[in-house]
Design a protein around this motif. Structure first.
Motif, short mmCIF file in Angstrom:
data_model
loop_
_atom_site.label_atom_id
_atom_site.label_comp_id
_atom_site.label_asym_id
_atom_site.label_seq_id
_atom_site.Cartn_x
_atom_site.Cartn_y
_atom_site.Cartn_z
N MET B 2 0.81 -1.33 0.07
CA MET B 2 -0.08 0.15 -0.01
C MET B 2 0.91 1.24 -0.05
O MET B 2 1.85 1.65 0.95
CB MET B 2 -1.02 -0.22 1.15
CG MET B 2 -2.06 0.89 1.34
SD MET B 2 -3.08 1.02 -0.33
CE MET B 2 -4.14 -0.47 0.35
N LEU B 46 -4.33 9.58 -2.81
CA LEU B 46 -4.57 8.25 -3.36
C LEU B 46 -3.86 7.41 -2.47
O LEU B 46 -2.60 7.35 -2.20
CB LEU B 46 -4.20 8.23 -4.74
CG LEU B 46 -4.58 9.49 -5.73
CD1 LEU B 46 -3.65 9.19 -6.87
CD2 LEU B 46 -5.92 9.77 -5.63
N SER B 47 -4.58 6.10 -2.20
CA SER B 47 -4.03 4.84 -1.45
C SER B 47 -4.16 4.11 -2.58
O SER B 47 -5.10 3.45 -3.23
CB SER B 47 -4.86 4.37 -0.36
OG SER B 47 -4.95 5.13 0.74
N LEU B 48 -2.69 3.54 -2.95
CA LEU B 48 -2.60 2.55 -4.21
C LEU B 48 -2.01 1.28 -3.67
O LEU B 48 -0.91 1.14 -3.09
CB LEU B 48 -1.56 3.32 -5.10
CG LEU B 48 -1.93 4.60 -5.63
CD1 LEU B 48 -0.55 5.13 -6.37
CD2 LEU B 48 -3.00 4.52 -6.58
N LYS B 49 -2.69 0.25 -4.09
CA LYS B 49 -2.23 -1.23 -4.16
C LYS B 49 -1.29 -1.40 -5.15
O LYS B 49 -1.73 -2.04 -6.13
CB LYS B 49 -3.39 -1.97 -3.97
CG LYS B 49 -3.00 -2.88 -3.00
CD LYS B 49 -4.26 -4.15 -3.02
CE LYS B 49 -5.22 -4.03 -1.40
NZ LYS B 49 -6.30 -4.92 -1.76
#
Lengths: 82, 82
Positions: B2, B46-49
């Motif tokens: 994350m 933005l929370s990015l995986k």
């Protein structure tokens, strides 16, 4: 001395962010499923003619009396230059 | 993994920022003459995986196709965590 400060205003954690939620859905719709969530916020870049030891006091006063709705929002700040 | 990214959207230098200008005037009115100027902007957390090597590509694509009006605005971003 010129000091540049960025004041970030965001919703409190407990307040629902409908714009962020909508953007997250649209981000998924254009194919970016790797985005888990989106939160939106505002920022204010202040150019201050002051001394470094005065910055905290000035920013707190402007945020409290003008920029932030403390019912729903909270703020942080960061010195960019100076 | 994350990764948290903050995307900053601002007016281009050549575009007049009426909200910033108005806030600067109000800041003076409440007694803070040490403030030279104010610019406003938006940010998107933005929370990015995803993996670190993918961040630049993902952010560029979302900014270009959704968040930024390149006629008047420009953007930068910063990795907050991850």
């Amino acid at each position: 001395m010129m000091i540049k400060v960025r004041v970030f205003v965001t919703y409190k954690q407990s307040v629902f962010d409908p714009q962020g939620d909508t953007i997250a859905k649209t981000v998924h719709a254009i194919g970016h499923s790797e985005v888990e969530s989106v939160q939106v916020g505002k920022f204010f870049d202040l150019s201050l003619k002051t001394t470094p030891d005065q910055v905290a006091t000035v920013v707190k006063d402007i945020a409290t009396n003008l920029l932030v709705n403390f019912n729903m929002e909270t703020y942080t700040y960061q010195v960019l230059e100076g």
